[in-house]
Design an enzyme around this catalytic site. Structure first.
Site, PDB file in Angstrom:
ATOM      1  N   GLY A  11      24.998  42.346  37.299  1.00  0.00           N
ATOM      2  CA  GLY A  11      24.755  43.162  38.485  1.00  0.00           C
ATOM      3  C   GLY A  11      25.984  43.148  39.389  1.00  0.00           C
ATOM      4  N   GLY A  12      27.116  42.776  38.781  1.00  0.00           N
ATOM      5  CA  GLY A  12      28.387  42.860  39.507  1.00  0.00           C
ATOM      6  C   GLY A  12      28.484  41.907  40.687  1.00  0.00           C
TER       7      GLY A  12
ATOM      8  N   SER B 254      27.747  40.696  31.559  1.00  0.00           N
ATOM      9  CA  SER B 254      28.480  41.339  32.643  1.00  0.00           C
ATOM     10  C   SER B 254      28.885  40.305  33.712  1.00  0.00           C
ATOM     11  CB  SER B 254      27.623  42.477  33.214  1.00  0.00           C
ATOM     12  OG  SER B 254      28.390  43.320  34.012  1.00  0.00           O
TER      13      SER B 254
END
Ligand SMILES: *[C@@H]1O[C@H](CO)[C@@H](O)[C@H](O)[C@H]1NC(C)=O
Ligand SMILES: *[C@@H]1O[C@H](CO)[C@@H](O)[C@H](O)[C@H]1NC(C)=O
Ligand SMILES: *[C@@H]1O[C@H](CO)[C@@H](O)[C@H](O)[C@H]1NC(C)=O
Ligand SMILES: *[C@@H]1O[C@H](CO)[C@@H](O)[C@H](O)[C@H]1NC(C)=O
Ligand SMILES: *[C@@H]1O[C@H](CO)[C@@H](O)[C@H](O)[C@H]1NC(C)=O
Ligand SMILES: *[C@@H]1O[C@H](CO)[C@@H](O)[C@H](O)[C@H]1NC(C)=O
Ligand SMILES: *[C@@H]1O[C@H](CO)[C@@H](O)[C@H](O)[C@H]1NC(C)=O
Length: 562
Positions: free
Chosen positions: A128-129, A207
Site C-alpha cells: 500500500g506504498g 510491494s
C-alpha cells in the site's frame, strides 16, 4: 447453550488449545480467543490484537504488547470478524472499515495442529506504498489446505501514512515498521498456540511489504533478533526515503496544519498526541508536493520510511553492499510491467521528467534527461518494452522506466549485493512473472504489479485484486505452479522443495558476469520465468543489467532508495 458447553469443555483442556470443534480456542499469554473451524478443516482466527491500540499517548510510539484480559477465568473472546485496517492517507474521517485502532492480526492454521506440531509459519506483510493498506484481509485458508495442512498463515495491519511514518523531533520514527517487528515478536511468543514453530518463520512482503522485508533484513545494521528465518520479497518497492534530518519541512507542515507549532518539543508532541483524529486525518494526512516541486502531479508516495540512524542506520543499498544484513535465504520476484498501474497516460517529455522529479525530488534536470533518453525508442526496443493499445506516446516509456527504477532494478541490485558477498552463503532466488491476461492487455497494463498474488493465494482469496477470470480459466494452472515454489520456500527455505514435478529446477541467483570456469549450478543472472505456457530459466540480458546499473548509481545518491 450447546455452543457454550463446547467452548467450556475445550477451554478447560488447555494443553490442547487448538481443537477441531467449530469454535477452536487459542490460549494466548494475555487472553483466550475463540475462532472458527472452516469446512476445509482450517481454523480461522480473525482480529487478534497483537499490540495495545496506538491511541493518545501511544501515538507515534513503538507498539506495546497487549494488556492481559482482566480475569484469567473470563470468557474466551470471539475472534470471528476482521477488525478495521489502519487509516490511509487521503481518506475522509470517519471511514467505514478504517480506524486509528488497527493493530490486529489474522491466523489460519490446520484444525488438527497442536502446540506440538511446530509447523512453518508464513507471515504476510501487505503493501500500500506505506501510505495506505491495500492487500488487507487476504484469506489464508486455501493455502493452508493446499500446503497439505503443513503451514500456519498470519497476516496483519500496521500503521501507515502520517500515523506510521511521521518524522520529526520527539516522534518515535518509523513506527509503521516497528509495528511489523511488534507483530513478529507476537508471532514468536504466541504462534505455538496455533501449531506454529517460532523457530521457522518466513516473512513474505508484497510491494511496500517487500520494501519492509528489505528493511528488516538490514535493520539495526543486520542485527539478527531471531524474528524470521527466510524472506520472500514480492515486487520490492523502493521509493525515495530521506534522512530524518531532511524532513523538517514535512513536520512543520503538520504542526502548522494542526495548530501544534507553539512551545517546546515536549509540548508540541503532547499537542499532536492530543489532537483530534479527524483533524490529523483530514487536514494533515494527505500528499502535498515535495518542496520546490510543482503541483500537479502530487507525489504518489508522500509518507515513507526515513533513515533514522537506528532502526535504519543508512541507505539500505549501502547496508546491503557492506554486508550489514541478516543472512537468511531470500526469494524475490517482480512482474514484467511493474510501473503500469502507477503511470499517467502521458504525451510530452516534460510530463515524463516531471513525474520522476515529483516522486524523487533530489533528481537533477540532467538526471531526468538521462532517464528520458535511456527509455525513449529506438534504443529501447527489447523486453520488457511493450506497446499497449490506446495509450499516449510516452506512457509505455514512463511505465517501463518507473517500473525498473522503483521495483525491478531494486530487486536485481539487492540480489547482486546479497549473492556476491562471499561471507554470505545464504541462497537467493529470483523470478520474473510474465503471465499474460487478456483484460490486462486490453487495459494497457501488460503484466502489472502483484499480478502473481492471485496465483499464490488463489482466485477469490485476494479480492478485489484478482479482478479478472483468467486464473479460473486459461491461467488456472499457474496457481499450483507458483504455489509449489512458495510452499517449498516456506517449508524448507528452498523453493525447489515444493515445486510440482512438471516444473523446472529453480537455479539460484548469482550476480556478476559469467566466466569460463563457472559451474552449471552457479551460473550468473539466472531467474525463473513464469508464463502462461510454461516455466523456464532465463538469463537477465545485458541491456537490462546496464539499466539496473544506471539506477543503482542514482539510487545510492539522489534517488535516496532503501
Ligand atoms: C491434518 O488433517 C489433514 C486433513 O484434514 C491431513 O491431510 C493431515 O495429514 C493431518 N495432519 C496431521 C498432522 O494429522
Ligand atoms: C476463507 O476461505 C474459506 C474457504 O477456503 C472460507 O470458508 C472462509 O469463510 C473464508 N474466510 C473469510 C473471512 O472470508
Ligand atoms: C508555519 O506557519 C508559520 C507562521 O504562520 C510560517 O512562518 C511558516 O512558514 C509555516 N511553515 C510551513 C511549513 O508552512
Ligand atoms: C517545555 O516547556 C514546559 C513549559 O514551559 C516546561 O515545563 C518543560 O520543562 C519544557 N520541557 C523541555 C524539555 O524543555
Ligand atoms: C560481506 O559481508 C560481511 C559481513 O557479513 C562484511 O564484513 C564484508 O565487508 C562484506 N564483503 C564485502 C565485499 O562487502
Ligand atoms: C491515453 O491518451 C490517448 C491520447 O493522448 C488516448 O487516445 C487514450 O484513449 C488514452 N488512454 C487512456 C486509457 O486513457
Ligand atoms: C560484466 O561485463 C560487462 C561488459 O560485458 C562490464 O561492463 C561489467 O563491468 C562486468 N561486471 C562485472 C561485475 O564484472
Amino acid at each position: 447453550m450447546l455452543f457454550f458447553t463446547v467452548v467450556l469443555i475445550f477451554y478447560l483442556s488447555l494443553s490442547q488449545p487448538v481443537s477441531a470443534t467449530t469454535s477452536p480456542l487459542a490460549t494466548l499469554s494475555y487472553a483466550t480467543y475463540s475462532g472458527l473451524t472452516l469446512p476445509n478443516n482450517v481454523n480461522q482466527f480473525l482480529g487478534l490484537p497483537y499490540a495495545q491500540p496506538p491511541l493518545g499517548p501511544l501515538r507515534w510510539r513503538s507498539p506495546s504488547p497487549p494488556l492481559p484480559s482482566p480475569s484469567p477465568s473470563s470468557q474466551p473472546i470471539p475472534a470471528t470478524e476482521f477488525k478495521p485496517i489502519c487509516l490511509g492517507a487521503g481518506v475522509s474521517y470517519p471511514t467505514q472499515g478504517q480506524s486509528e485502532d488497527c493493530l490486529y492480526a489474522n491466523v489460519w492454521a490446520p484444525a488438527n495442529a497442536t502446540t506440538k506440531s511446530k509447523l512453518p509459519v508464513w507471515v504476510f506483510i501487505q503493501g500500500g506504498g506505506y501510505n495506505a493498506l491495500t492487500n488487507y484481509n487476504w484469506n489464508g485458508s486455501e493455502v493452508v489446505e493446499a500446503s497439505g495442512y503443513g503451514v500456519v498463515v498470519v497476516n496483519f495491519n500496521y500503521r501507515v501514512g502520517i500515523w506510521g511514518f511521521l518524522a520529526g523531533e520527539g516522534v518515535e520514527l518509523n513506527v509503521g515498521l516497528r509495528d511489523q517487528r511488534g507483530l513478529l515478536g507476537w508471532v514468536k511468543r504466541e504462534i505455538v498456540q496455533f501449531g506454529g514453530d517460532p523457530g521457522q518463520v518466513v516473512i513474505h512482503g508484497a510491494s511496500a511489504g517487500a520494501g519492509s522485508v528489505a528493511m528488516h533484513l538490514v535493520a539495526h545494521g543486520g542485527r539478527d533478533d531471531g524474528l524470521f528465518h527466510g524472506a520472500i520479497l514480492e515486487s520490492i518497492f523502493f521509493p525515495a526515503q530521506p534522512f530524518v534530518g531532511e524532513l523538517g519541512w514535512q513536520f512543520d507542515r503538520v504542526l502548522n496544519q494542526t495548530g501544534c507549532q507553539g512551545g517546546n518539543s515536549t509540548e508540541r508532541m503532547e499537542c499532536l498526541r492530543g489532537a483530534d483524529v479527524k483533524v490529523l486525518q483530514e487536514v494533515a494526512n494527505h500528499a502535498q508536493p515535495f518542496p520546490g516541486r510543482p503541483d500537479p502531479p502530487l507525489p504518489i508516495f508522500y509518507w515513507t520510511p526515513c533513515i533514522d540512524g537506528e532502526l535504519i542506520e543508512d541507505l539500505p543499498y549501502k547496508l546491503f553492499k557492506e554486508g550489514k544484513n541478516i543472512k537468511v535465504p531470500v526469494m524475490m520476484g517482480t512482474a514484467s510491467n511493474e510501473g503500469t498501474v502507477f503511470t499517467p497516460n502521458i504525451t510530452t517529455s516534460l510530463e515524463f521528467t516531471t513525474h520522476f522529479s515529483n516522486n524523487y525530488p533530489l533528481l537533477t534536470d540532467s538526471d531526468t534527461t538521462a532517464i528520458l533518453s535511456l527509455y525513449t525508442p529506438p534504443q529501447f526496443n527489447t523486453t520488457p518494452y511493450f506497446d499497449p493499445p490506446n495509450r499516449a506516446p510516452l506512457y509505455s516509456a514512463l511505465a517501463t522506466a518507473y517500473g525498473e527504477s522503483t521495483f525491478i532494478c531494486p530487486q536485481t541490485n539487492v540480489l547482486n549485493y546479497l549473492s556476491t558477498n562471499t561471507t554470505d552463503t545464504s541462497p537467493t532466488w529470483a523470478y520474473r512473472y510474465n503471465v499474460h491476461d487478456d483484460e490486462n492487455t486490453r487495459d494497457g497494463l501488460g503484466v502489472p504489479h502483484l499480478w502473481d498474488a492471485a496465483a499464490v493465494w488463489g482466485p477469490g482469496n485476494i479480492n478485489p485484486w484478482d479482478r479478472t477470470g483468467s486464473y479460473r480459466t486459461y491461467n488456472k494452472g499457474l496457481v499450483g505452479r507458483v504455489r509449489g515454489y512458495y510452499f517449498g520456500f516456506v517449508k524448507y527455505l528452498d523453493p525447489n522443495g515444493g515445486k510440482l514435478g512438471t516444473e523446472p529446477e529453480w537455479e539460484g541467483w548469482v550476480g556478476g558476469n559469467e566466466t569460463a570456469t563457472m559451474t552449471t549450478t552457479r551460473r550468473r543472472r539466472r531467474r525463473l520465468l513464469f508464463e502462461t505456457g510454461g516455466t523456464r530459466m532465463e538469463v537477465l540480458g545485458g541491456e537490462e543489467t546496464q539499466r539496473c546499473g544506471f539506477w543503482l548509481g542514482l539510487g545510492e545518491g539522489r534517488m535516496e532508495q532503501r
